[in-house]
Design a protein around this motif. Structure first.
Motif, PDB file in Angstrom:
ATOM      1  N   VAL A  33      10.583  15.888 -16.222  1.00 11.65           N
ATOM      2  CA  VAL A  33      10.536  15.382 -17.601  1.00 11.65           C
ATOM      3  C   VAL A  33       9.283  14.539 -17.810  1.00 11.65           C
ATOM      4  CG1 VAL A  33      11.701  13.909 -19.292  1.00 11.65           C
ATOM      5  CG2 VAL A  33      13.036  15.454 -17.859  1.00 11.65           C
ATOM      6  N   GLU A  34       8.987  13.665 -16.850  1.00 16.61           N
ATOM      7  CA  GLU A  34       7.816  12.794 -16.992  1.00 16.61           C
ATOM      8  C   GLU A  34       6.508  13.591 -16.906  1.00 16.61           C
ATOM      9  OE1 GLU A  34       7.657   8.953 -15.117  1.00 16.61           O
ATOM     10  OE2 GLU A  34       9.755   9.100 -14.538  1.00 16.61           O
ATOM     11  N   VAL A  35       6.494  14.636 -16.080  1.00 18.71           N
ATOM     12  CA  VAL A  35       5.291  15.470 -16.006  1.00 18.71           C
ATOM     13  C   VAL A  35       5.037  16.133 -17.346  1.00 18.71           C
ATOM     14  CG1 VAL A  35       4.340  17.570 -14.986  1.00 18.71           C
ATOM     15  CG2 VAL A  35       5.398  15.860 -13.523  1.00 18.71           C
ATOM     16  N   LYS A  36       6.119  16.644 -17.973  1.00 19.30           N
ATOM     17  CA  LYS A  36       5.973  17.269 -19.291  1.00 19.30           C
ATOM     18  C   LYS A  36       5.518  16.245 -20.323  1.00 19.30           C
ATOM     19  CE  LYS A  36       8.546  19.970 -22.719  1.00 19.30           C
ATOM     20  NZ  LYS A  36       9.848  20.582 -23.063  1.00 19.30           N
ATOM     21  N   GLU A  37       6.124  15.049 -20.302  1.00 18.76           N
ATOM     22  CA  GLU A  37       5.733  14.018 -21.259  1.00 18.76           C
ATOM     23  C   GLU A  37       4.287  13.587 -21.035  1.00 18.76           C
ATOM     24  OE1 GLU A  37       8.577  10.953 -20.729  1.00 18.76           O
ATOM     25  OE2 GLU A  37      10.148  11.949 -21.901  1.00 18.76           O
ATOM     26  N   GLU A  38       3.895  13.460 -19.774  1.00 24.16           N
ATOM     27  CA  GLU A  38       2.516  13.081 -19.490  1.00 24.16           C
ATOM     28  C   GLU A  38       1.543  14.152 -19.965  1.00 24.16           C
ATOM     29  OE1 GLU A  38       1.696  12.025 -15.503  1.00 24.16           O
ATOM     30  OE2 GLU A  38       2.741  10.100 -15.600  1.00 24.16           O
ATOM     31  N   GLU A  87       0.830  -1.209   0.000  1.00 23.11           N
ATOM     32  CA  GLU A  87       0.000   0.000   0.000  1.00 23.11           C
ATOM     33  C   GLU A  87       0.861   1.255   0.000  1.00 23.11           C
ATOM     34  OE1 GLU A  87      -3.805  -1.880   2.483  1.00 23.11           O
ATOM     35  OE2 GLU A  87      -2.291  -0.676   3.492  1.00 23.11           O
ATOM     36  N   ALA A  88       1.962   1.239   0.770  1.00 20.10           N
ATOM     37  CA  ALA A  88       2.857   2.398   0.793  1.00 20.10           C
ATOM     38  C   ALA A  88       3.500   2.618  -0.570  1.00 20.10           C
ATOM     39  CB  ALA A  88       3.928   2.193   1.864  1.00 20.10           C
ATOM     40  N   LEU A  89       3.891   1.513  -1.237  1.00 25.52           N
ATOM     41  CA  LEU A  89       4.502   1.635  -2.565  1.00 25.52           C
ATOM     42  C   LEU A  89       3.514   2.206  -3.570  1.00 25.52           C
ATOM     43  CD1 LEU A  89       7.024   0.982  -4.290  1.00 25.52           C
ATOM     44  CD2 LEU A  89       5.996  -1.236  -4.782  1.00 25.52           C
ATOM     45  N   LYS A  90       2.275   1.751  -3.526  1.00 26.86           N
ATOM     46  CA  LYS A  90       1.257   2.283  -4.437  1.00 26.86           C
ATOM     47  C   LYS A  90       0.980   3.753  -4.151  1.00 26.86           C
ATOM     48  CE  LYS A  90      -1.123  -2.138  -5.182  1.00 26.86           C
ATOM     49  NZ  LYS A  90      -2.378  -2.896  -4.955  1.00 26.86           N
ATOM     50  N   ASP A  91       0.921   4.118  -2.870  1.00 25.95           N
ATOM     51  CA  ASP A  91       0.622   5.497  -2.516  1.00 25.95           C
ATOM     52  C   ASP A  91       1.752   6.440  -2.900  1.00 25.95           C
ATOM     53  OD1 ASP A  91      -1.144   7.356  -1.540  1.00 25.95           O
ATOM     54  OD2 ASP A  91      -0.456   7.210   0.529  1.00 25.95           O
ATOM     55  N   ALA A  92       2.988   5.926  -2.942  1.00 27.53           N
ATOM     56  CA  ALA A  92       4.126   6.777  -3.273  1.00 27.53           C
ATOM     57  C   ALA A  92       4.440   6.782  -4.763  1.00 27.53           C
ATOM     58  CB  ALA A  92       5.360   6.318  -2.489  1.00 27.53           C
ATOM     59  N   CYS A  93       4.425   5.616  -5.405  1.00 25.50           N
ATOM     60  CA  CYS A  93       4.960   5.489  -6.764  1.00 25.50           C
ATOM     61  C   CYS A  93       3.904   5.279  -7.844  1.00 25.50           C
ATOM     62  CB  CYS A  93       5.967   4.330  -6.808  1.00 25.50           C
ATOM     63  SG  CYS A  93       7.360   4.534  -5.673  1.00 25.50           S
ATOM     64  N   ASN A  94       2.830   4.590  -7.533  1.00 27.34           N
ATOM     65  CA  ASN A  94       1.846   4.256  -8.574  1.00 27.34           C
ATOM     66  C   ASN A  94       0.788   5.344  -8.702  1.00 27.34           C
ATOM     67  OD1 ASN A  94       3.306   1.949  -8.782  1.00 27.34           O
ATOM     68  ND2 ASN A  94       1.751   0.578  -7.981  1.00 27.34           N
ATOM     69  N   LYS A  95       1.271   6.535  -9.033  1.00 25.16           N
ATOM     70  CA  LYS A  95       0.398   7.685  -9.235  1.00 25.16           C
ATOM     71  C   LYS A  95       0.888   8.450 -10.457  1.00 25.16           C
ATOM     72  CE  LYS A  95      -1.218   8.611  -4.513  1.00 25.16           C
ATOM     73  NZ  LYS A  95      -1.282   9.630  -3.430  1.00 25.16           N
ATOM     74  N   PRO A  96       0.102   9.427 -10.940  1.00 21.73           N
ATOM     75  CA  PRO A  96       0.628  10.291 -12.002  1.00 21.73           C
ATOM     76  C   PRO A  96       1.933  10.940 -11.567  1.00 21.73           C
ATOM     77  CG  PRO A  96      -1.729  10.629 -11.750  1.00 21.73           C
ATOM     78  CD  PRO A  96      -1.312   9.720 -10.633  1.00 21.73           C
ATOM     79  N   ALA A  97       2.775  11.278 -12.543  1.00 21.34           N
ATOM     80  CA  ALA A  97       4.119  11.767 -12.248  1.00 21.34           C
ATOM     81  C   ALA A  97       4.103  12.970 -11.304  1.00 21.34           C
ATOM     82  CB  ALA A  97       4.843  12.104 -13.549  1.00 21.34           C
ATOM     83  N   LYS A  98       3.151  13.875 -11.466  1.00 24.10           N
ATOM     84  CA  LYS A  98       3.136  15.087 -10.644  1.00 24.10           C
ATOM     85  C   LYS A  98       2.780  14.791  -9.188  1.00 24.10           C
ATOM     86  CE  LYS A  98      -1.646  16.252 -11.902  1.00 24.10           C
ATOM     87  NZ  LYS A  98      -2.179  16.153 -10.543  1.00 24.10           N
ATOM     88  N   ASP A  99       2.166  13.655  -8.899  1.00 21.62           N
ATOM     89  CA  ASP A  99       1.744  13.317  -7.535  1.00 21.62           C
ATOM     90  C   ASP A  99       2.650  12.291  -6.870  1.00 21.62           C
ATOM     91  OD1 ASP A  99      -0.456  14.983  -7.853  1.00 21.62           O
ATOM     92  OD2 ASP A  99      -1.669  13.386  -8.712  1.00 21.62           O
TER      93      ASP A  99
END
Length: 599
Positions: free
Chosen positions: A440-445, A306-318
């Motif tokens: 970079v990922e936010v811009k690409e997204e 759950e911690a991994l999803k809350d930290a990493c599995n989100k849109p790049a800006k979040d």
């Protein structure tokens, strides 16, 4: 100083009576661990004398053999007192039995909370919905109460002694029995399930007594007063005199540290062989705060996945960086890392802003294996390999995990033998690397979302065009269908009308008299001028009624409801005359020409 910090801490607590370890450490650190200055800071000089306590909470036993071995006589069930009222009441007057009715109980808690806490705000009331058999019992308690109070209130409702009550949906640990609800961070509404222990578990219906834990030890407080009281009253804050005074504190060192605080400190942050990962993280957070104080970054309350999803599995800006704090009680670096490094203001700020912090205690091998299994399940089997061989003398460790594009990997492992500056610089470096990739990922997204939006708009326009064409085609088909149905209906009506006409014509033809032969009797010859310029002639008896002439025209296909029959002289419409009049009476003899006109 000749004394280590644990001895100074024990001396400070014994001198001042400060039981909170975090508060004691705070005063000692403010005075650079100068015992005399710390004591003077807490206790004014005119009060630095030990007084005999009128309500000692320990039994003075000079010899272990003097401990009475007689088992106390059981108390009748109707005189059993609540565990919260008993405590360790050796040397005390009997406690007055509490009133556990709903109104008085809540008023007692409310008044206690108001007197000990802020006078401007009252206690927060918690609601417990407890399912028992086929009923739900609703109990409201202030957050200053604890589990023992809840069980006693429940006992009044269902007539089941507290020692036979088992509440599920609750972390069943002995520490929670006397822990106030405020420290458990419970929600306003709590749903629990009550089950009752069977008689085979050792509980009898008529002999349910509360359990008590009694500890017998030497009265180190009395010895402490005898040895240290003269020194504390007379010494000044001079360092030389303090060094002389410290020798008077080195007697019976094993008794100086309060037994309760020592036990609490040695209690692992996560119990051995913990089964539920969620319960493990909740226990870790609570015991970490109890041991090292509230000044530390907030730990994530949930599983590693759950911690991994809350930290990493989100849109790049979040997204944030996942920091795994691995604790080990056997390391000499643990106390400094937890109090000085994690409690450093700049480190707390950067972690709170950029990281999701998840903590786990790997002191026990079972919990270490559980952590490795959870990490392998989240990041793959190769992820735990670099963490298996971290030596204990380099623990605790902080594992930094970040997601860059589609890959979630371990970025860095920070061992416990680092300074504040090294830890801070490593965290800042990690944040900078992450921020560069994140931007970079936010811009690409954003570009990808823009392209997807354009494509969606084009697809939407195409779908709308198809829908319009489909609607036109359906309208055209409906119109053609209606035209076909109208045409068919008209044709059917014409066919039906023609059939009726033909039937009527045949009927008229059947009764029409035949044309008489020429020269037979008085006759008249009628010429019919038809609408299309065709002329026909027929002979009729002079005495024939007008009906016979009209029937002849019906047989020829010219009924009187569609055509007028006009005589030439005088001009008149024969279809409106009396059909029973003879042709002779109508002066249509010996011959006449009539004209047919469509109506």
């Amino acid at each position: 100083m000749s004394e280590n910090r644990e001895e100074i801490l024990a001396d400070f607590q014994a001198c001042t009576g400060v039981e909170d370890v975090a508060e004691a450490i705070f005063h000692l650190e403010e005075t650079n661990w100068d015992l005399l200055r710390a004591v003077s800071r807490v206790m004014p000089p005119d009060t630095q004398a030990f007084h005999a306590r009128s309500d000692p909470d320990v039994m003075i036993v000079e010899n272990d053999q003097d401990v009475p071995t007689a088992v106390p006589k059981p108390i009748p069930a109707d005189k059993v007192t609540d565990m919260m009222d008993v405590g360790n009441n050796i040397g005390h007057s009997p406690a007055k039995k509490r009133d556990y009715s709903s109104s008085s109980r809540e008023n007692n808690f409310a008044s206690a909370s108001t007197s000990s806490g802020s006078a401007s705000t009252g206690p927060k009331m918690l609601t417990f919905n407890i399912k028992y058999c086929d009923r739900v019992i609703k109990i409201r308690l202030p957050d200053s109460a604890n589990l023992s109070d809840l069980k006693q209130r429940l006992s009044n409702e269902v007539n089941v002694a507290p020692c036979r009550q088992t509440l599920s949906n609750w972390a069943r640990m002995q520490i929670y029995e006397k822990t106030p609800f405020t420290k458990l961070m419970l929600p306003i509404e709590n749903d629990l399930i009550l089950t009752v222990k069977s008689m085979s578990d050792g509980a009898a219906a008529e002999n349910d007594y509360p359990d008590h834990e009694l500890t017998v030890r030497k009265n180190q407080q009395v010895q402490r007063e005898k040895r240290s009281m003269p020194t504390i009253v007379q010494i000044d804050s001079d360092e030389d005199e303090f060094e002389d005074a410290s020798e008077s504190f080195n007697v019976d060192d094993e008794y100086f540290v309060d037994n309760e605080n020592t036990t609490k400190k040695q209690e692992p942050l996560i119990p051995e062989n913990v089964e539920d990962e969620l319960i493990g993280t909740i226990t870790f957070n609570e015991r970490f705060t109890n041991r090292y104080g509230p000044i530390h970054p907030a730990f994530y309350q949930g599983t590693l996945d759950e911690a991994l999803k809350d930290a990493c599995n989100k849109p790049a800006k979040d997204r944030k960086i996942l920091a795994l704090y691995l604790h080990h009680d056997a390391s000499v670096l643990t106390n400094v890392f937890c109090t000085h490094l994690l409690g450093f203001e700049s480190i707390m700020q950067i972690i709170e802003k950029n990281f999701v912090l998840w903590g786990w205690d790997i002191t026990f091998e079972s919990n270490r294996q559980k952590f490795h299994a959870a990490l392998a399940n989240c990041l793959g089997p190769t992820a735990p390999l670099n963490l298996r061989n971290i030596p204990v003398d380099k623990l605790p460790a902080m594992v930094l995990i970040m997601k860059i594009r589609s890959a979630t990997e371990v970025f860095n492992v920070i061992n416990g033998n680092v300074s504040v500056n090294e830890l801070l610089s490593t965290l800042i470096e990690c944040v900078e690397v992450f921020s560069d990739h994140q931007s970079v990922e936010v811009k690409e997204e954003a570009e990808r979302l823009e392209r997807e939006m354009v494509k969606w708009e084009q697809d939407q326009a195409y779908r709308e065009s198809l829908e319009a064409d489909r609607a036109k085609e359906e309208a055209k088909q409906r119109q053609e269908k209606e035209e076909r149905e109208t045409k068919k209906r008209i044709e059917n009506e014409k066919a039906e009308s023609a059939a009726k006409k033909e039937a009527h014509r045949k009927e008229v033809e059947a009764r029409l008299p035949s044309e008489p032969p020429a020269g037979q009797g008085e006759q008249t010859k009628i010429r019919f001028r038809l609408p299309k310029g065709v002329n026909i002639e027929r002979r009729f008896p002079a005495e024939s009624p007008l009906q016979v002439l009209l029937d002849f025209l019906v047989v020829q296909g010219y009924p009187k409801d569609e055509f007028k029959v006009i005589s030439s002289w005088p001009r008149r419409d024969l279809t409106v005359l009396d059909e029973n009049q003879t042709l002779k009476d109508l002066k249509l003899c010996p011959q006449e020409t009539v004209i047919l006109e469509e109506r």
